[in-house]
Design an enzyme around this catalytic site. Structure first.
Site, short mmCIF file in Angstrom:
data_model
loop_
_atom_site.label_atom_id
_atom_site.label_comp_id
_atom_site.label_asym_id
_atom_site.label_seq_id
_atom_site.Cartn_x
_atom_site.Cartn_y
_atom_site.Cartn_z
N GLU A 91 31.17 25.14 -19.38
CA GLU A 91 31.46 24.07 -20.15
C GLU A 91 30.32 23.62 -21.04
OE1 GLU A 91 30.91 20.34 -17.24
OE2 GLU A 91 32.66 22.02 -16.64
N CYS A 104 25.06 20.09 -25.56
CA CYS A 104 24.41 20.31 -24.28
C CYS A 104 25.06 21.46 -23.58
CB CYS A 104 25.04 19.13 -23.31
SG CYS A 104 24.21 19.32 -21.58
N CYS A 111 25.67 26.40 -10.10
CA CYS A 111 24.28 26.01 -9.82
C CYS A 111 24.27 26.15 -8.28
CB CYS A 111 23.94 24.67 -10.42
SG CYS A 111 22.29 24.16 -10.03
N CYS A 115 22.36 19.12 -5.87
CA CYS A 115 22.36 17.90 -6.25
C CYS A 115 23.64 17.16 -5.96
CB CYS A 115 21.87 17.75 -7.48
SG CYS A 115 20.10 18.23 -7.97
N CYS A 118 25.92 15.96 -8.85
CA CYS A 118 26.51 16.84 -9.93
C CYS A 118 27.54 17.69 -9.42
CB CYS A 118 25.14 17.61 -10.19
SG CYS A 118 25.32 18.83 -11.57
N GLY A 158 24.03 24.42 -14.15
CA GLY A 158 22.94 25.47 -13.89
C GLY A 158 21.38 24.65 -14.06
N GLU A 159 20.64 25.27 -13.15
CA GLU A 159 19.24 25.03 -13.45
C GLU A 159 18.35 25.90 -14.27
OE1 GLU A 159 15.36 24.04 -13.34
OE2 GLU A 159 16.54 22.84 -12.24
N SER A 190 16.02 20.53 -18.98
CA SER A 190 16.11 19.54 -17.99
C SER A 190 15.88 20.32 -16.83
CB SER A 190 17.35 18.64 -17.97
OG SER A 190 17.36 18.07 -16.60
N SER A 213 14.51 15.96 -13.51
CA SER A 213 15.41 15.04 -12.70
C SER A 213 14.99 14.45 -11.49
CB SER A 213 16.83 15.98 -12.24
OG SER A 213 17.45 16.37 -13.74
N LEU A 214 14.43 13.16 -11.68
CA LEU A 214 13.75 12.63 -10.47
C LEU A 214 14.52 11.81 -9.43
CD1 LEU A 214 10.73 12.55 -9.33
CD2 LEU A 214 10.64 10.24 -10.69
N ASN A 289 27.72 9.33 -13.07
CA ASN A 289 28.98 9.39 -13.22
C ASN A 289 29.88 9.49 -11.68
OD1 ASN A 289 29.90 10.09 -16.19
ND2 ASN A 289 28.01 11.24 -15.70
N CYS A 332 28.20 16.92 -16.01
CA CYS A 332 27.94 18.38 -15.77
C CYS A 332 28.93 19.07 -14.49
CB CYS A 332 26.69 18.65 -15.12
SG CYS A 332 25.30 18.23 -16.28
#
Length: 349
Positions: A91, A104, A111, A115, A118, A158-159, A190, A213-214, A289, A332
């Site tokens: 996407e 984006c 991924c 996380c 996500c 994805g990372e 990111s 991404s903390l 989200n 995402c």
């Protein structure tokens, strides 16, 4: 056969000369692909027919097939589901601002980072995307909206640093004059914090924006949200960030997704202040989200604004990310997951 979108201009020039063709033909092909948006060798009219036949024999142009389009009510956010040649779905999101169009892009199918906030990680990572497959998302979306893309965010599924070589090559190609000439300062990458790759990226001394991404300022809390925190501590991430800043002179952006009752308290805000004090950085607060699989709820408006006040009061430059596309599940992985789930249900029936 090769995906020609994976080739840089220099690589295509070398291929041309190695096969007995004139090297200047490479620039002509690139002009057709990127300036004229022609993705069929037969329609590259100033290329000799025998050269076109040679290109068709050795290359293909991998533009993903549009599966579905979602448009927000405000008509400022568009989400596209694309299918690659192997059937994998990704996407891509386009957001329209007064300052231009931002995209984006996804860097992997799925991924592996896990996380909890996500949807991209549900089901794990299927495979990396090549540099050309990432670039093809930008090309397809530009043609879809009939307008140029001015800003790129590598923040989709994805990372990016888990697909380091392909992502780096994509940035260099999309930044080049023969391609889309999108300035590095208009590109944001990111990462959830893969420390060795942050340091490796620093050595490139690129002018892109690095976003971390903390989402928590202490390891105990962060490990409950992001499995990667079990491998790299916050101290290690901060050390790599300072290294990146020293090498590039670029400000780092820290992303902080606010989850009700998890990381949105005054104590959490003050912990973040202590962590980032005197660092060249910016904090981007993200109202999380809702994803049905994790049970997380978005912080209240009051909590979000209070968190902002605390950080700002202590001199931490902070903004709240504008919510765009919430009515079309633009976070995402959400639409890809919904599409795959509905496909499975149809197949059962």
């Amino acid at each position: 056969m090769y995906n020609i979108l994976d080739f840089s201009l220099d690589e295509l020039k070398k291929w041309m000369t190695d096969t007995g063709e004139s090297s200047f033909r490479a620039k002509q092909v690139m002009d057709w692909l990127y300036k004229n948006q022609i993705w069929d060798f037969d329609n590259m009219k100033n290329i000799p027919q025998n050269t076109r036949q040679l290109l068709k024999k050795n290359f293909y142009i991998s533009i993903p097939q549009l599966v579905k389009t979602y448009e927000s009510e405000r008509k400022d956010t568009f989400k596209y589901l694309y299918k690659y040649d192997d059937g994998n779905i990704i996407e891509t999101v386009v957001m329209k601002y007064n300052r231009g169009n931002s995209i984006c892009v996804s860097t992997q199918v799925g991924c592996n980072m896990g996380c909890r906030f996500c949807a991209s990680t549900i089901g794990g990572m299927v495979r990396n995307l090549s540099s050309g497959e990432i670039l093809a998302q930008v090309l397809a979306c530009q043609k879809q909206i009939g307008e140029k893309i001015s800003n790129i965010v590598l923040m989709g599924s994805g990372e990016p640093l888990d697909n380091y070589d392909n992502v780096l090559k994509f940035i260099k190609i999309v930044n080049s004059q023969y391609c889309l000439n999108i300035g590095q300062r208009h590109i944001t990458l990111s990462t959830c914090g893969i420390v060795p790759k942050i340091k490796k990226l620093a050595e490139e001394k690129m002018q892109i924006t690095l976003a971390i991404s903390l989402h928590a300022a202490e390891d105990t809390l962060r490990t409950t949200m992001m499995p990667i925190a079990n491998k790299y501590s916050i101290d290690e991430i901060m050390e790599s960030c300072r290294y990146y800043i020293n090498k590039t002179g670029r400000r780092i952006s820290f992303e902080y997704a606010l989850v009700q009752g998890v990381n949105d308290s005054d104590r959490c805000a003050l912990k973040l202040v202590h962590l980032l004090k005197e660092m060249l950085c910016h904090v981007n607060l993200i109202p999380v989200n809702k994803i049905k699989e994790n049970g997380f709820k978005q912080s209240s408006k009051n909590n979000i604004e209070n968190f902002l006040r605390i950080l700002s009061k202590h001199g931490i430059e902070t903004t709240i990310r504008k919510e765009m596309g919430s009515d079309i599940d633009a976070a995402c992985g959400q639409l890809r997951r919904s599409y795959l789930d509905s496909k499975k249900n149809r197949e059962r029936v």
